[in-house]
Design an enzyme around this catalytic site. Structure first.
Site, mmCIF file in Angstrom:
data_model
loop_
_atom_site.group_PDB
_atom_site.id
_atom_site.type_symbol
_atom_site.label_atom_id
_atom_site.label_comp_id
_atom_site.label_asym_id
_atom_site.label_seq_id
_atom_site.Cartn_x
_atom_site.Cartn_y
_atom_site.Cartn_z
ATOM 1 N N CYS A 1 -0.051 -5.942 3.486
ATOM 2 C CA CYS A 1 -0.459 -6.753 2.333
ATOM 3 C C CYS A 1 0.703 -7.647 1.889
ATOM 4 C CB CYS A 1 -0.888 -5.831 1.194
ATOM 5 S SG CYS A 1 -1.110 -6.657 -0.387
ATOM 6 N N SER B 1 -4.783 5.891 -3.771
ATOM 7 C CA SER B 1 -4.002 5.940 -5.001
ATOM 8 C C SER B 1 -4.625 5.092 -6.104
ATOM 9 C CB SER B 1 -2.577 5.463 -4.721
ATOM 10 O OG SER B 1 -1.833 5.359 -5.911
ATOM 11 N N ASN B 2 -5.035 3.866 -5.765
ATOM 12 C CA ASN B 2 -5.547 2.992 -6.822
ATOM 13 C C ASN B 2 -6.882 3.480 -7.348
ATOM 14 O OD1 ASN B 2 -7.904 1.016 -5.801
ATOM 15 N ND2 ASN B 2 -6.526 1.395 -4.077
ATOM 16 N N HIS C 1 2.976 8.547 -0.402
ATOM 17 C CA HIS C 1 2.088 7.419 -0.120
ATOM 18 C C HIS C 1 2.727 6.524 0.948
ATOM 19 C CE1 HIS C 1 -0.330 3.796 -0.713
ATOM 20 N NE2 HIS C 1 -1.206 4.563 -1.330
ATOM 21 N N CYS D 1 0.482 -5.479 -8.074
ATOM 22 C CA CYS D 1 -0.273 -6.652 -7.651
ATOM 23 C C CYS D 1 -1.237 -7.067 -8.762
ATOM 24 C CB CYS D 1 -1.015 -6.384 -6.342
ATOM 25 S SG CYS D 1 -2.497 -5.408 -6.494
ATOM 26 N N HIS E 1 -0.687 -0.928 3.971
ATOM 27 C CA HIS E 1 0.332 -0.345 3.101
ATOM 28 C C HIS E 1 1.744 -0.578 3.621
ATOM 29 C CE1 HIS E 1 -3.228 2.272 2.022
ATOM 30 N NE2 HIS E 1 -2.848 1.812 0.856
ATOM 31 N N HIS F 1 -7.073 3.008 2.803
ATOM 32 C CA HIS F 1 -7.477 4.347 2.394
ATOM 33 C C HIS F 1 -8.970 4.392 2.071
ATOM 34 C CE1 HIS F 1 -3.305 6.172 1.329
ATOM 35 N NE2 HIS F 1 -3.646 6.359 2.578
ATOM 36 N N GLU G 1 2.766 3.400 1.432
ATOM 37 C CA GLU G 1 3.449 2.214 0.913
ATOM 38 C C GLU G 1 4.849 2.568 0.432
ATOM 39 O OE1 GLU G 1 3.282 -0.771 -2.902
ATOM 40 O OE2 GLU G 1 1.366 -0.097 -2.109
ATOM 41 N N SER H 1 -9.930 -0.405 -1.962
ATOM 42 C CA SER H 1 -10.278 -0.117 -0.568
ATOM 43 C C SER H 1 -11.769 0.145 -0.393
ATOM 44 C CB SER H 1 -9.479 1.105 -0.074
ATOM 45 O OG SER H 1 -8.102 0.868 -0.160
#
Length: 697
Positions: free
Chosen positions: A128, A253-254, A156, A224, A106, A74, A158, A296
């Protein structure tokens, strides 16, 4: 390849370059200035998964033609850089066109792997490693019959991938409020996992709550490690900084979560994708600035932002080229077809003005705001709101950028529909019209044809009751080229019917009173909808008195209170009655109407063999033709009329079969009568059957 990766400008963030080796460590960026100071987070930038994915792609691109399934990571700048190398993203496997498909970091649902294998398409899996672990957990727990709960964003990639590993049956929650809405089944076992970039604090809170809500739960901490470290560092740095700069893609998202964490601790927090967006006045001496970046975000983007800010700070406001001048020369570039995020300036006469960081503002006309034309933009957005938009034209003739939110929604909805078609997952729609051969359903803004044979699992003669109703549908045909879209709820209706049947049969008991709606009338009774399953009121269960014509008692659409008199779950039959024992006129009949008593009644029906006389509502007796007069008569109508009130004598009671024999002749003569068994046998009562009244068979 090395030439492609060289820096192309003074500020690397303006033209992204991504090194194959991570030759830059954010933790080493520490400005020597004592006032103000810039601190870059140790865990800022690429996580191991993003870095490894890019290395694989760049290496493979030297020998193969590639495309990525969805965005590799992303980050718009990374995606653009890959496009410059001829590596474009696809949303449909059929668009691979002979290229090797790169699976995004993702991850994807199992169906994508199966489709590629069936079609012989080569692929490189860049999922990942942490995402892979979560997928395996989801798959294993699902096979053990446990209900999966995924903490993350439903849209999302993922989470979509995780959900595919449990046949898309997971409960997806984005926050504590979503969790509270879950109705837990005490007999069900649950398993909780999280999107790898989910907020650690919220996941911890949900984990504590779920242990209080159900006794059979397994919790897997699938966040993670780099996400946890990055979020903790963001919290600590934002608490000790006067200003925070969060760098990352606004669809990541992160990165969004980092911004939320920093904003909570430091009001003066800004969120940028590149240095070009850093439109701020630098603070006075002694102010501490913290910088953090999403997983990212390429290292060179962080480095470029750090260098630009440092140069201005070193000049103490008197740099040879001011930061504002740099910004003036490097406005965000826009192209038709871009999807960008802007800030709402205001809403005037239904038009939404948007600041895009471009030399001109953007405008969303009212007709381009939403597929739902009834929505008023002024009620949906306000000044300061961030909004994602589609660039229709860079110059609309008046110097403004023409934008559309509706086209963006349509594109996203189309992708959602494609996924629903490919994954065979239900999707909600609304019946909007009745047409020849079926109905039209609006699903996410697109019209779908629903054949009349596919609106239910059984034959439906009248389609009108479905108009305006909302249902779940399966998309059974979705051809973009032919613009052919067909939906069905046949299989879903069958599942709903079976679920209703199981629920209703499990809740009903003989003798219980229930409410229902009359759906169909027949000669032998009335069918009543009990909430998805029909029960039958036989004509003999309509009243305590004589057997009536059904339509004299009920009509379709009537709401009725009925009593369950029998249940046959194997045959799927439920027998109902309108007769309530509390008002049974046959109760204590011996006391009310003893043999030999003379009473008054009303003639309610004349038949060839006699007359039926109502003694009270629901209680009729038979005056045989031989007991109407002292002289022989050929037809009861010669002597009696319906509605006439007469005196009769009780000459026989058959309580078991609810029958009373009466005599008008004996009442008039006040004579005792010897009961003639042959004159009042069952055949006379059996003859009292309306020729229009049949049986269920």
């Amino acid at each position: 390849m090395s030439e492609l990766l060289e820096s192309q400008s003074k500020f690397a963030s303006q033209t992204l370059t991504i090194p194959l080796e991570k030759g830059f460590e954010a933790s080493k960026l520490r400005n020597d200035l004592t006032e103000p100071a810039i601190t870059v987070g140790k865990y800022a930038g690429f996580c191991g998964g993003a870095s490894l994915a890019l290395q694989k792609v760049y290496k493979a691109s030297e020998t193969e033609k590639l495309c990525t399934y969805g965005s590799l990571i992303h980050n718009k700048e990374v995606v653009k850089n890959l496009e410059d190398l001829g590596i474009f993203s696809i949303d449909n496997i059929d668009d691979a066109d002979g290229r090797t498909v790169v699976i995004r970091a993702h991850g994807v649902p199992p169906s994508i792997y199966r489709e590629m294998e069936e079609k012989g398409i080569q692929y490189i899996d860049c999922t990942c490693v942490d995402v892979k672990k979560t997928q395996q957990i989801v798959e294993n727990e699902h096979k053990k019959g446990r209900q999966l709960i995924i903490a993350g964003s439903a849209n999302h990639p993922e989470v979509i991938g995780h959900n595919g590993h449990c046949d898309n049956k997971a409960l997806i929650i984005e926050n504590v409020d979503d969790f509270i809405k879950i109705n837990f089944d005490i007999a069900q076992e649950y398993s909780l996992v999280a999107q790898t970039t989910f907020n650690e604090e919220i996941f911890s809170e949900i984990s504590q709550l779920i242990q209080k809500s159900c006794t059979k739960v397994r919790i897997f901490d699938t966040l993670c490690a780099s996400t946890k470290n990055r979020q903790k560092e963001a919290a600590q740095l934002s608490k000790t900084s006067d200003m925070m700069v969060v760098i990352g893609d606004k669809l990541s998202s992160n990165s969004v979560k980092l911004y939320e964490i920093c904003k909570e601790n430091c009001e003066n927090t800004i969120f940028i994708e590149t240095i070009n967006e850093l439109l701020l006045k630098f603070p006075d001496k002694g102010v501490k600035i913290g910088m953090i970046a999403g997983a990212s975000t390429p290292p060179e983007t962080i480095k470029g932002a750090f260098i630009a800010m440092s140069e201005v700070l070193q000049g103490n406001g008197h740099a040879e080229v001011s930061f504002q001048e740099m910004l003036d020369d490097s406005f965000v570039s826009l192209r038709t077809g871009d999807v960008v995020i802007g800030t709402v300036i205001g809403v005037i006469n239904g038009e939404v003005s948007v600041n895009l960081g471009y030399k001109s503002d953007g405008v969303i006309p009212r007709t381009e705001f939403s597929e739902d034309q009834s929505l008023e933009p002024v009620n949906c957005v306000k000044a300061g709101d961030e909004i994602e938009v589609f660039v229709v034209r860079v110059n609309d003739g008046d110097g403004n950028v023409m934008l559309s939110k509706r086209k963006l929604e349509a594109n996203k909805n189309y992708a959602t529909l494609e996924t629903a078609f490919e994954e065979k997952t239900p999707i909600q729609g609304k019946i909007v019209n009745i047409i020849k051969g079926g109905l039209t359903a609006n699903i996410l803004g697109f019209d779908f044809f629903v054949p009349s044979s596919h609106i239910s699992d059984r034959f439906v003669k009248d389609l009108e009751p479905f108009r305006g109703k909302t249902f779940d549908f399966h998309i059974i045909e979705f051809d973009k080229r032919k613009k052919r879209r067909i939906a069905s709820r046949k299989d879903l209706a069958k599942v709903e019917f079976e679920a209703n049947r199981e629920r209703i049969f499990g809740s009903l008991e003989v003798g219980s009173k229930v409410k229902g709606v009359v759906t169909r009338i027949s000669d032998f009774g009335a069918f009543v909808d009990l909430g998805g399953i029909d029960g039958l009121i036989h004509v003999s269960e309509m009243t305590w008195g004589r057997i009536p014509k059904v339509r004299e008692i009920l009509k379709e659409g009537d709401e009725v209170n009925v009593i369950v008199i029998s249940i046959d779950s194997e045959k799927g039959k439920i027998a109902l009655s309108l007769k309530d024992e509390s008002n049974n006129p046959w109760a204590n009949i011996d006391d009310k109407y003893p043999i030999g008593a003379v009473v008054t009644g009303k003639v309610v029906r004349l038949v060839p063999f006699g007359a039926f006389v109502e003694l009270e509502p629901g209680l009729d007796g038979l005056v045989h033709i031989s007991q109407i007069a002292n002289t022989r008569i050929e037809n009861p109508q010669d002597v009696l009329q319906i509605g006439e009130t007469i005196d009769v004598k009780i000459i026989s009671l058959d309580v078991e079969n609810n029958r009373i024999s009466l005599s008008k002749k004996a009442a008039e003569l006040s004579l005792e009568y010897d009961y003639d068994d042959e004159a009042y046998d069952d055949e006379n009562y059996e003859d009292d059957t309306d020729p229009e009244v049949g049986s269920e068979e």
